[in-house]
Scaffold this motif. Structure first.
Motif, PDB file in Angstrom:
ATOM      1  N   LEU A  20       0.828  -1.206   0.000  1.00 27.82           N
ATOM      2  CA  LEU A  20       0.000   0.000   0.000  1.00 27.82           C
ATOM      3  C   LEU A  20       0.863   1.258   0.000  1.00 27.82           C
ATOM      4  CD1 LEU A  20      -2.711  -1.126   2.572  1.00 27.82           C
ATOM      5  CD2 LEU A  20      -2.997  -0.937   0.093  1.00 27.82           C
ATOM      6  N   LEU A  21       1.931   1.255   0.793  1.00 32.01           N
ATOM      7  CA  LEU A  21       2.826   2.408   0.822  1.00 32.01           C
ATOM      8  C   LEU A  21       3.467   2.649  -0.543  1.00 32.01           C
ATOM      9  CD1 LEU A  21       4.602   1.796   4.256  1.00 32.01           C
ATOM     10  CD2 LEU A  21       3.096   3.710   3.712  1.00 32.01           C
ATOM     11  N   LEU A  22       3.891   1.572  -1.183  1.00 33.53           N
ATOM     12  CA  LEU A  22       4.519   1.709  -2.508  1.00 33.53           C
ATOM     13  C   LEU A  22       3.506   2.112  -3.565  1.00 33.53           C
ATOM     14  CD1 LEU A  22       6.849  -1.425  -2.386  1.00 33.53           C
ATOM     15  CD2 LEU A  22       7.564   0.974  -2.291  1.00 33.53           C
ATOM     16  N   ALA A  23       2.308   1.545  -3.492  1.00 32.04           N
ATOM     17  CA  ALA A  23       1.284   1.873  -4.491  1.00 32.04           C
ATOM     18  C   ALA A  23       0.861   3.328  -4.393  1.00 32.04           C
ATOM     19  CB  ALA A  23       0.074   0.953  -4.315  1.00 32.04           C
ATOM     20  N   ALA A  24       0.733   3.850  -3.166  1.00 31.49           N
ATOM     21  CA  ALA A  24       0.271   5.224  -2.989  1.00 31.49           C
ATOM     22  C   ALA A  24       1.258   6.236  -3.566  1.00 31.49           C
ATOM     23  CB  ALA A  24       0.038   5.510  -1.509  1.00 31.49           C
ATOM     24  N   ARG A  25       2.545   5.893  -3.578  1.00 36.24           N
ATOM     25  CA  ARG A  25       3.553   6.835  -4.074  1.00 36.24           C
ATOM     26  C   ARG A  25       3.886   6.611  -5.544  1.00 36.24           C
ATOM     27  NH1 ARG A  25       7.944   6.418  -0.070  1.00 36.24           N
ATOM     28  NH2 ARG A  25       9.374   7.359  -1.548  1.00 36.24           N
ATOM     29  N   SER A  26       3.284   5.590  -6.156  1.00 38.81           N
ATOM     30  CA  SER A  26       3.554   5.316  -7.568  1.00 38.81           C
ATOM     31  C   SER A  26       2.547   6.033  -8.457  1.00 38.81           C
ATOM     32  CB  SER A  26       3.497   3.811  -7.838  1.00 38.81           C
ATOM     33  OG  SER A  26       2.165   3.345  -7.729  1.00 38.81           O
ATOM     34  N   GLY A  27       2.905   6.193  -9.724  1.00 36.32           N
ATOM     35  CA  GLY A  27       2.003   6.842 -10.668  1.00 36.32           C
ATOM     36  C   GLY A  27       0.706   6.104 -10.882  1.00 36.32           C
ATOM     37  N   PRO A  28       0.750   4.792 -11.192  1.00 35.16           N
ATOM     38  CA  PRO A  28      -0.504   4.059 -11.435  1.00 35.16           C
ATOM     39  C   PRO A  28      -1.382   3.916 -10.195  1.00 35.16           C
ATOM     40  CG  PRO A  28       1.386   2.902 -12.379  1.00 35.16           C
ATOM     41  CD  PRO A  28       1.932   3.979 -11.519  1.00 35.16           C
ATOM     42  N   ALA A  29      -0.786   3.891  -9.017  1.00 33.12           N
ATOM     43  CA  ALA A  29      -1.521   3.743  -7.756  1.00 33.12           C
ATOM     44  C   ALA A  29      -2.489   2.571  -7.820  1.00 33.12           C
ATOM     45  CB  ALA A  29      -2.266   5.031  -7.414  1.00 33.12           C
ATOM     46  N   ARG A  30      -1.976   1.405  -8.199  1.00 36.19           N
ATOM     47  CA  ARG A  30      -2.829   0.217  -8.325  1.00 36.19           C
ATOM     48  C   ARG A  30      -2.938  -0.502  -6.989  1.00 36.19           C
ATOM     49  NH1 ARG A  30       0.267  -0.578 -13.253  1.00 36.19           N
ATOM     50  NH2 ARG A  30       1.652  -1.900 -12.019  1.00 36.19           N
ATOM     51  N   PHE A  71       0.397   3.656   9.284  1.00 37.97           N
ATOM     52  CA  PHE A  71       0.916   3.644   7.919  1.00 37.97           C
ATOM     53  C   PHE A  71      -0.103   3.201   6.871  1.00 37.97           C
ATOM     54  CE2 PHE A  71       4.692   3.207  10.646  1.00 37.97           C
ATOM     55  CZ  PHE A  71       5.359   4.349  10.253  1.00 37.97           C
ATOM     56  N   THR A  72      -1.189   2.551   7.276  1.00 40.96           N
ATOM     57  CA  THR A  72      -2.232   2.224   6.297  1.00 40.96           C
ATOM     58  C   THR A  72      -3.476   3.082   6.460  1.00 40.96           C
ATOM     59  OG1 THR A  72      -3.253   0.474   7.634  1.00 40.96           O
ATOM     60  CG2 THR A  72      -1.453  -0.176   6.189  1.00 40.96           C
ATOM     61  N   TYR A  73      -3.782   3.523   7.682  1.00 39.46           N
ATOM     62  CA  TYR A  73      -4.960   4.367   7.860  1.00 39.46           C
ATOM     63  C   TYR A  73      -4.739   5.764   7.284  1.00 39.46           C
ATOM     64  CZ  TYR A  73      -7.172   0.945  11.003  1.00 39.46           C
ATOM     65  OH  TYR A  73      -7.748  -0.178  11.544  1.00 39.46           O
ATOM     66  N   SER A  74      -3.496   6.144   7.078  1.00 42.63           N
ATOM     67  CA  SER A  74      -3.201   7.428   6.435  1.00 42.63           C
ATOM     68  C   SER A  74      -3.147   7.304   4.913  1.00 42.63           C
ATOM     69  CB  SER A  74      -1.860   7.977   6.950  1.00 42.63           C
ATOM     70  OG  SER A  74      -0.796   7.064   6.680  1.00 42.63           O
TER      71      SER A  74
END
Length: 451
Positions: free
Chosen positions: A33-43, A302-305
């Motif tokens: 989730l942390l990596l997805a939120a900071r990536s462009g696709p946000a998958r 780290f996930t609730y944010s």
């Protein structure tokens, strides 16, 4: 030397194999989730665009910052508190209980104590532990300290770039701390264990935890972790993301303001009503192991944010009409959530209170009563309904183009359905025919006419 085994309870979460899988799956999900939120696709689904190296995860600076944070919250937990007064219920010789035994099913609560110290429920040895009630003060003092730090030049906007290494050291802390808790439980007396005793499987016991209230002197590890470092850390991360967005775009977006405001209200409410946690399933029934330790100090902040993390890199336009509608949804959820919990707590403390004296109840063989009207006559878990409506409101400012911001809503739905099922089993076991009658009169569990 391990204590003799108590009665075996049915194993949950798939037993040892399920516990072993969750030991890996929970941290892996958090980092995804942390990596997805900071990536462009946000998958939400599918692998992240790239995997971080060890240098991106390990940071001595992050370790020092994390230890300083835990130390600060521990110091605030230990703030001097006034002595506990003798509960008024001792004088009047009566006890009251609301609906059931878990989150929404209050256990035995007596008359209010001194506002800074509260007694927990009666333990196996007939004793009651005492707890400091100063979580809201800790939130306020933390805010003042952060404000002073920012005015002195503290770069709060740099915190979002440290989320990965901070999550990594939080995860390491959870594993090391859980190992300590597991070893401590091996020498704890049987009376100190969680209701199910011990399973005998080290992986399962490490995950679930066996000691109910692990303490050193008067410092209660579970109670401290439940509401302090994780919840307050959650709003601090949100604030740092808001500050970072202002640095990048000149001012925070309306969507970011809403997410910060909604979640600050939720955390503030939890800490303002801190004493209510003493009757929750986490405190009264579950042992303290990796499941709760990791959830409290790593998973929550780290996930609730996640919504605020998403908005920092994926800004969403939000007009006033839509923002007003989202605020109304959150207000409805909060009204149900707070109304249900307040009604339950009022009834627990004083069933003769005019606000609850007219509510209908069902008598049980234990001598206690189950609420069957008011909020608790609408569904069996109205506070869960309010929780889910608020979760929806937190995600809506992020738009509908990505599924990722809705992870919390999906996860929390599964969590509450599972928790509700656990609570139902416990209440049926304890209240028998009275609980069956309650379920007949209140057939819906969380959502009226649906579930």
């Amino acid at each position: 030397m391990a204590p003799p085994e108590g009665p075996r309870a049915p194993l949950e979460f798939g037993g040892p194999l399920g516990a072993a899988a969750l030991l890996l799956l929970l941290p892996a999900t958090m980092f995804h989730l942390l990596l997805a939120a900071r990536s462009g696709p946000a998958r939400l689904l599918g692998p992240p665009a790239s995997l971080p190296g060890l240098e991106a995860l390990w940071s001595p600076r992050a370790l020092l910052l994390w230890l300083a944070w835990l130390g600060l919250q521990a110091a605030l937990y230990l703030l001097p508190a006034r002595k506990v007064r003798a509960p008024l219920a001792h004088a009047r010789g009566r006890e009251a209980e609301g609906l059931g035994e878990g989150e929404d099913a209050p256990g035995l609560i007596r008359a209010p104590l001194d506002p800074q110290v509260a007694e927990g429920q009666e333990l196996k040895d007939k004793s009651r532990l005492r707890y400091p009630i100063n979580g809201f003060q800790a939130l306020v003092l933390t805010a003042l300290l952060v404000g002073l730090g920012v005015s002195a030049g503290l770069p709060l906007g740099a915190l979002p770039e440290m989320l990965l290494p901070l999550a990594f050291v939080a995860t390491l802390t959870a594993f090391i701390f859980s190992l300590f808790l597991y070893m401590k439980a091996q020498v704890a007396p049987v009376s100190a264990l969680a209701p199910g005793g011990i399973s005998g499987n080290p992986i399962y016991d490490f995950f679930l935890g066996r000691e109910l209230n692990p303490r050193i002197c008067f410092f209660d590890f579970k109670y401290f972790c439940e509401l302090r470092p994780g919840l307050i850390g959650w709003v601090l991360i949100n604030l740092a993301l808001l500050v970072k967005e202002a640095e990048l775009r000149g001012s925070p977006s309306l969507a970011m303001w809403l997410v910060n405001g909604f979640q600050l209200l939720y955390v503030g409410d939890a800490l303002w009503h801190e004493e209510a946690i003493l009757t929750t399933m986490d405190i009264t029934h579950d042992g303290f192991g990796f499941m709760l330790a990791f959830g409290d100090i790593a998973w929550v902040p780290f996930t609730y944010s996640l919504q605020a993390q998403f908005l920092l890199r994926h800004p969403q336009p939000l007009g006033l009409p839509m923002a007003s509608a989202i605020c109304l949804i959150n207000a409805i959820g909060y009204y149900i959530f707070r109304g249900a919990n307040s009604q339950k707590n009022t009834f627990r403390k004083n069933p003769s209170d005019p606000r609850v004296a007219g509510l209908e109840t069902i008598s049980t063989a234990t001598g206690r009563k189950l609420l069957v009207s008011g909020w608790w006559g609408m569904v069996r878990h109205p506070n869960y309904l309010g929780d889910l409506i608020m979760a929806l409101a937190w995600s809506l400012p992020c738009g509908v183009s990505h599924l990722l911001p809705y992870f919390y809503l999906l996860y929390f739905t599964a969590l509450l359905v599972h928790r509700e099922a656990r609570d139902e089993r416990q209440c049926l076991q304890k209240y028998g025919l009275a609980w069956q009658e309650y379920c007949r009169r209140v057939p819906y569990r969380i959502v009226p006419y649906i579930y």
